[in-house]
Write a protein that holds these residues in place. Structure first.
Motif, PDB file in Angstrom:
ATOM      1  N   GLU A 126       0.946  -1.138  -0.016  1.00 41.69           N
ATOM      2  CA  GLU A 126      -0.130  -0.011  -0.053  1.00 41.69           C
ATOM      3  C   GLU A 126       0.954   1.315   0.056  1.00 41.69           C
ATOM      4  OE1 GLU A 126      -3.560   1.955   2.353  1.00 41.69           O
ATOM      5  OE2 GLU A 126      -2.778   0.051   2.989  1.00 41.69           O
ATOM      6  N   ARG A 127       0.646   2.085  -1.009  1.00 42.53           N
ATOM      7  CA  ARG A 127       1.364   3.442  -1.004  1.00 42.53           C
ATOM      8  C   ARG A 127       0.701   4.472  -0.133  1.00 42.53           C
ATOM      9  NH1 ARG A 127       4.012   0.177  -3.357  1.00 42.53           N
ATOM     10  NH2 ARG A 127       4.431   0.204  -5.768  1.00 42.53           N
ATOM     11  N   THR A 128       1.598   5.157   0.318  1.00 44.22           N
ATOM     12  CA  THR A 128       1.306   6.214   1.276  1.00 44.22           C
ATOM     13  C   THR A 128       1.775   7.634   0.842  1.00 44.22           C
ATOM     14  OG1 THR A 128       1.434   7.098   3.625  1.00 44.22           O
ATOM     15  CG2 THR A 128       3.226   5.640   2.931  1.00 44.22           C
ATOM     16  N   PRO A 129       1.073   8.731   1.060  1.00 42.11           N
ATOM     17  CA  PRO A 129       1.838  10.357   0.805  1.00 42.11           C
ATOM     18  C   PRO A 129       2.721  10.391   1.780  1.00 42.11           C
ATOM     19  CG  PRO A 129      -0.370  10.401   1.750  1.00 42.11           C
ATOM     20  CD  PRO A 129      -0.326   8.658   1.392  1.00 42.11           C
ATOM     21  N   GLN A 130       3.004   9.773   2.867  1.00 42.92           N
ATOM     22  CA  GLN A 130       3.721  10.338   3.859  1.00 42.92           C
ATOM     23  C   GLN A 130       5.007   9.439   3.831  1.00 42.92           C
ATOM     24  OE1 GLN A 130       1.775   9.902   7.612  1.00 42.92           O
ATOM     25  NE2 GLN A 130       0.220  11.168   6.930  1.00 42.92           N
ATOM     26  N   ALA A 131       6.298   9.970   4.216  1.00 43.48           N
ATOM     27  CA  ALA A 131       7.535   9.401   4.202  1.00 43.48           C
ATOM     28  C   ALA A 131       7.644   8.490   5.248  1.00 43.48           C
ATOM     29  CB  ALA A 131       8.506  10.427   4.380  1.00 43.48           C
ATOM     30  N   THR A 132       8.002   7.047   5.178  1.00 46.00           N
ATOM     31  CA  THR A 132       8.257   6.147   5.787  1.00 46.00           C
ATOM     32  C   THR A 132       9.711   5.589   5.598  1.00 46.00           C
ATOM     33  OG1 THR A 132       7.271   4.461   4.396  1.00 46.00           O
ATOM     34  CG2 THR A 132       5.636   5.811   5.653  1.00 46.00           C
ATOM     35  N   ALA A 133       9.868   4.560   6.387  1.00 48.70           N
ATOM     36  CA  ALA A 133      11.214   3.951   6.241  1.00 48.70           C
ATOM     37  C   ALA A 133      11.238   2.998   5.001  1.00 48.70           C
ATOM     38  CB  ALA A 133      11.566   3.129   7.476  1.00 48.70           C
ATOM     39  N   ASN A 134      10.108   2.637   4.481  1.00 47.41           N
ATOM     40  CA  ASN A 134      10.246   1.722   3.076  1.00 47.41           C
ATOM     41  C   ASN A 134       9.935   2.677   1.807  1.00 47.41           C
ATOM     42  OD1 ASN A 134      10.263  -0.468   4.947  1.00 47.41           O
ATOM     43  ND2 ASN A 134       8.083  -0.085   5.211  1.00 47.41           N
ATOM     44  N   ALA A 135      11.196   2.694   1.085  1.00 51.21           N
ATOM     45  CA  ALA A 135      11.061   3.283  -0.204  1.00 51.21           C
ATOM     46  C   ALA A 135      10.968   2.156  -1.298  1.00 51.21           C
ATOM     47  CB  ALA A 135      12.168   4.259  -0.452  1.00 51.21           C
ATOM     48  N   ALA A 136       9.478   1.923  -1.851  1.00 52.21           N
ATOM     49  CA  ALA A 136       9.395   0.869  -2.827  1.00 52.21           C
ATOM     50  C   ALA A 136      10.006   1.249  -4.374  1.00 52.21           C
ATOM     51  CB  ALA A 136       7.841   0.535  -2.899  1.00 52.21           C
ATOM     52  N   THR A 137       9.831   2.202  -4.661  1.00 50.20           N
ATOM     53  CA  THR A 137      10.283   2.715  -6.121  1.00 50.20           C
ATOM     54  C   THR A 137      10.347   4.110  -6.137  1.00 50.20           C
ATOM     55  OG1 THR A 137       9.740   2.328  -8.453  1.00 50.20           O
ATOM     56  CG2 THR A 137       7.859   2.783  -6.716  1.00 50.20           C
ATOM     57  N   VAL A 138      10.521   4.506  -7.556  1.00 52.80           N
ATOM     58  CA  VAL A 138      10.668   6.070  -7.955  1.00 52.80           C
ATOM     59  C   VAL A 138       9.252   6.574  -8.886  1.00 52.80           C
ATOM     60  CG1 VAL A 138      13.033   6.227  -7.237  1.00 52.80           C
ATOM     61  CG2 VAL A 138      12.176   5.690  -9.805  1.00 52.80           C
ATOM     62  N   ARG A 139       9.315   7.623  -8.641  1.00 54.81           N
ATOM     63  CA  ARG A 139       8.136   8.210  -9.754  1.00 54.81           C
ATOM     64  C   ARG A 139       8.553   9.728 -10.141  1.00 54.81           C
ATOM     65  NH1 ARG A 139       5.471  12.128  -6.865  1.00 54.81           N
ATOM     66  NH2 ARG A 139       5.015  11.878  -4.832  1.00 54.81           N
ATOM     67  N   ASP A 140       8.174   9.928 -11.151  1.00 53.93           N
ATOM     68  CA  ASP A 140       8.404  11.494 -11.580  1.00 53.93           C
ATOM     69  C   ASP A 140       8.161  12.545 -10.645  1.00 53.93           C
ATOM     70  OD1 ASP A 140       8.961  10.659 -14.206  1.00 53.93           O
ATOM     71  OD2 ASP A 140       6.998  11.019 -14.949  1.00 53.93           O
ATOM     72  N   TYR A 141       8.929  13.538 -10.441  1.00 56.03           N
ATOM     73  CA  TYR A 141       8.762  14.464  -9.401  1.00 56.03           C
ATOM     74  C   TYR A 141       7.540  15.662  -9.696  1.00 56.03           C
ATOM     75  CZ  TYR A 141       9.869  19.185  -7.170  1.00 56.03           C
ATOM     76  OH  TYR A 141      10.099  20.258  -6.302  1.00 56.03           O
ATOM     77  N   HIS A 142       6.824  15.963  -8.742  1.00 56.22           N
ATOM     78  CA  HIS A 142       5.692  17.006  -8.814  1.00 56.22           C
ATOM     79  C   HIS A 142       6.231  18.059  -7.890  1.00 56.22           C
ATOM     80  CE1 HIS A 142       1.889  18.953  -8.001  1.00 56.22           C
ATOM     81  NE2 HIS A 142       1.565  18.036  -8.916  1.00 56.22           N
ATOM     82  N   TYR A 143       5.752  19.167  -8.277  1.00 58.31           N
ATOM     83  CA  TYR A 143       6.289  20.573  -8.022  1.00 58.31           C
ATOM     84  C   TYR A 143       5.672  20.772  -6.465  1.00 58.31           C
ATOM     85  CZ  TYR A 143       1.684  22.783  -8.106  1.00 58.31           C
ATOM     86  OH  TYR A 143       0.227  23.070  -8.043  1.00 58.31           O
ATOM     87  N   LEU A 144       4.911  19.987  -5.778  1.00 55.14           N
ATOM     88  CA  LEU A 144       4.489  19.955  -4.539  1.00 55.14           C
ATOM     89  C   LEU A 144       5.511  19.016  -3.303  1.00 55.14           C
ATOM     90  CD1 LEU A 144       0.796  20.382  -4.744  1.00 55.14           C
ATOM     91  CD2 LEU A 144       2.362  22.285  -4.164  1.00 55.14           C
ATOM     92  N   ASP A 145       6.033  18.114  -4.304  1.00 55.96           N
ATOM     93  CA  ASP A 145       6.994  17.279  -3.393  1.00 55.96           C
ATOM     94  C   ASP A 145       8.044  17.791  -2.747  1.00 55.96           C
ATOM     95  OD1 ASP A 145       5.425  14.964  -4.313  1.00 55.96           O
ATOM     96  OD2 ASP A 145       6.734  14.848  -6.232  1.00 55.96           O
TER      97      ASP A 145
END
Length: 443
Positions: free
Chosen positions: A203-222
């Motif tokens: 399950e993906r989450t919009p909050q930072a956790t210790a588990n980084a699964a993959t990468v995606r394109d940068y969004h200006y709000l990131d």
């Protein structure tokens, strides 16, 4: 006979008021008796004085009735709850608007309310001019959690001479739930639990956790610290890490709701302290993107399966708001029920005021099922009872489980009106943006 009379009177009222829901009734019978007496005197003892008194009294009654009828046809009111989601310590505030569309003033209008919110008094008397309206706010600090209702309510008015009374009733009821407050400063660690390694969390989450699964394109709000620089350098574009929910197990909050184990009253009771603890721990765990469930086996059981997000927090708070520790299920049986419900790898926080140790073997049973336990013992002596929670805590430690003693007043008390330094309100700026501002209590 009574039913027929009531129906006939209702039809007469509707006909006199042109279909309005208001009712007109006679406040005083004495003028009618005087009218009958004067009419009798005019018929039996003809004299100019009796005739003058009869005409004057009849004119007064007609003027009073016309005034009451006119006001009744144009008088109405509405009420609006400003904030539908409130907790203990927040301000419950309603806005009332009284309309008078008639050509005569209503010299007094009384608002009678049948709401059952503790400490909330809506009764008021206002005057409203002809073709005018009056608006005011009624507010009170919420002091007790639970489910209540606003309304039914009614308006009462009359003519200037006090001969007739006007009643307009509103039977609508609006249910409102006052949630327990959330105290964030609790020095109580959360048991992590553990999800089976073979069942990886996807399950993906919009909050930072210790588990980084993959990468995606940068969004200006990131946030910039989410950028994965090796991938960005390799692909010549900005990429950020896509996080997964932490692989911590679900957290169950088990409240001991056996009535015989409870102590204290109102805010100083073990029931209220258990609810405050559960609300704070649930909010913290959900903020850490953990699944949270609630189990409380009262007379009306409240079992909320584990879930995530803000919606789950509302479900847990709603259950806690309605909770009453009036059950007959002891803690041993409650742990058995939870052991059959909770999944392997979950964690349970047990909140109990009991001094009995007969339920301790159930902790070992939960451990064999892969469920981690953490016990919060409410100190019975601080609530005016007998017992030694330190001895029970040591016994729990000897079994290999964690336990902590919570005393009366350590959880935190809801704010009362005198402790508030004003209340939050929302104002709309000239650009159309809504901003929160602090409003003093005396306004």
């Amino acid at each position: 006979m009574a039913a027929w009379w009531n129906e006939w009177a209702a039809r007469l009222n509707r006909w006199l008021l042109g279909g309005s829901d208001a009712r007109i009734g006679l406040r005083m019978r004495l003028p009618i008796l005087w009218l009958i007496a004067l009419l009798t005197a005019v018929l039996l003892l003809p004299d100019q004085i009796w005739t003058s008194l009869l005409i004057g009294l009849l004119g007064l009654i007609l003027v009073a009735f016309y005034w009451a009828r006119t006001v009744a046809r144009g008088l109405s009111a509405e009420r609006r709850l400003r904030y539908g989601w409130v907790s203990v310590g927040d301000r419950l505030e309603e806005e009332f608007t009284l309309h008078n569309r008639s050509g005569l003033p209503a010299l007094w209008v009384e608002v009678r309310d049948e709401s059952d919110v503790p400490g909330y008094q809506v009764g008021a008397v206002r005057a409203v001019g002809a073709v005018d309206r009056v608006r005011w706010q009624q507010a009170s600090v919420c002091r007790q959690r639970g489910q209540y209702h606003l309304g039914p309510w009614e308006l009462r008015s009359g003519d200037p001479f006090g001969l007739f009374h006007i009643t307009r009733r509103y039977d609508e009821r609006q249910d409102i739930i006052i949630h327990p407050p959330i105290h964030s400063a609790l020095p109580i660690p959360l048991p992590p639990g553990q999800i089976d390694g073979r069942a990886r969390v996807r399950e993906r989450t919009p909050q930072a956790t210790a588990n980084a699964a993959t990468v995606r394109d940068y969004h200006y709000l990131d946030p910039y610290h989410w950028i994965h620089w090796p991938t960005s350098a390799r692909r010549d574009a900005l990429y950020v890490r896509q996080f997964e929910r932490d692989a911590a197990g679900d957290l169950w909050l088990l409240l001991d709701c056996q009535a015989s184990a409870q102590l204290g009253r109102d805010a100083d009771s073990t029931e209220e302290h258990a609810v405050l603890l559960a609300a704070a721990l649930a909010a913290r765990a959900l903020g850490d993107t953990r699944g949270v469930g609630l189990a409380a086996y009262a007379r009306q059981p409240h079992v909320v399966p584990p879930g995530l997000g803000e919606g789950q927090q509302w479900r847990v708070l709603r259950a806690l708001a309605l909770l009453r520790a009036d059950g007959e299920v002891d803690l041993e049986r409650a742990l058995q029920e939870l052991g059959d419900t909770a999944r392997r790898g979950s964690a349970v926080m047990i909140i109990t005021p009991t001094a009995d140790a007969g339920w301790l073997p159930q902790l070992a049973r939960l451990a064999r099922r892969g469920i981690e336990s953490h016990v919060l013992l409410l100190d019975r002596s601080s609530f005016g009872g007998e017992g030694h929670p330190e001895a029970l805590r040591e016994a729990i430690h000897l079994l290999g489980f964690r336990a902590q003693v919570v005393r009366r007043g350590e959880v935190g008390r809801p704010l009362v009106e005198e402790e508030h330094r004003g209340f939050w309100d929302f104002k709309v700026t000239g650009t159309g943006k809504a901003v929160a501002v602090r409003r003093p209590t005396d306004t």
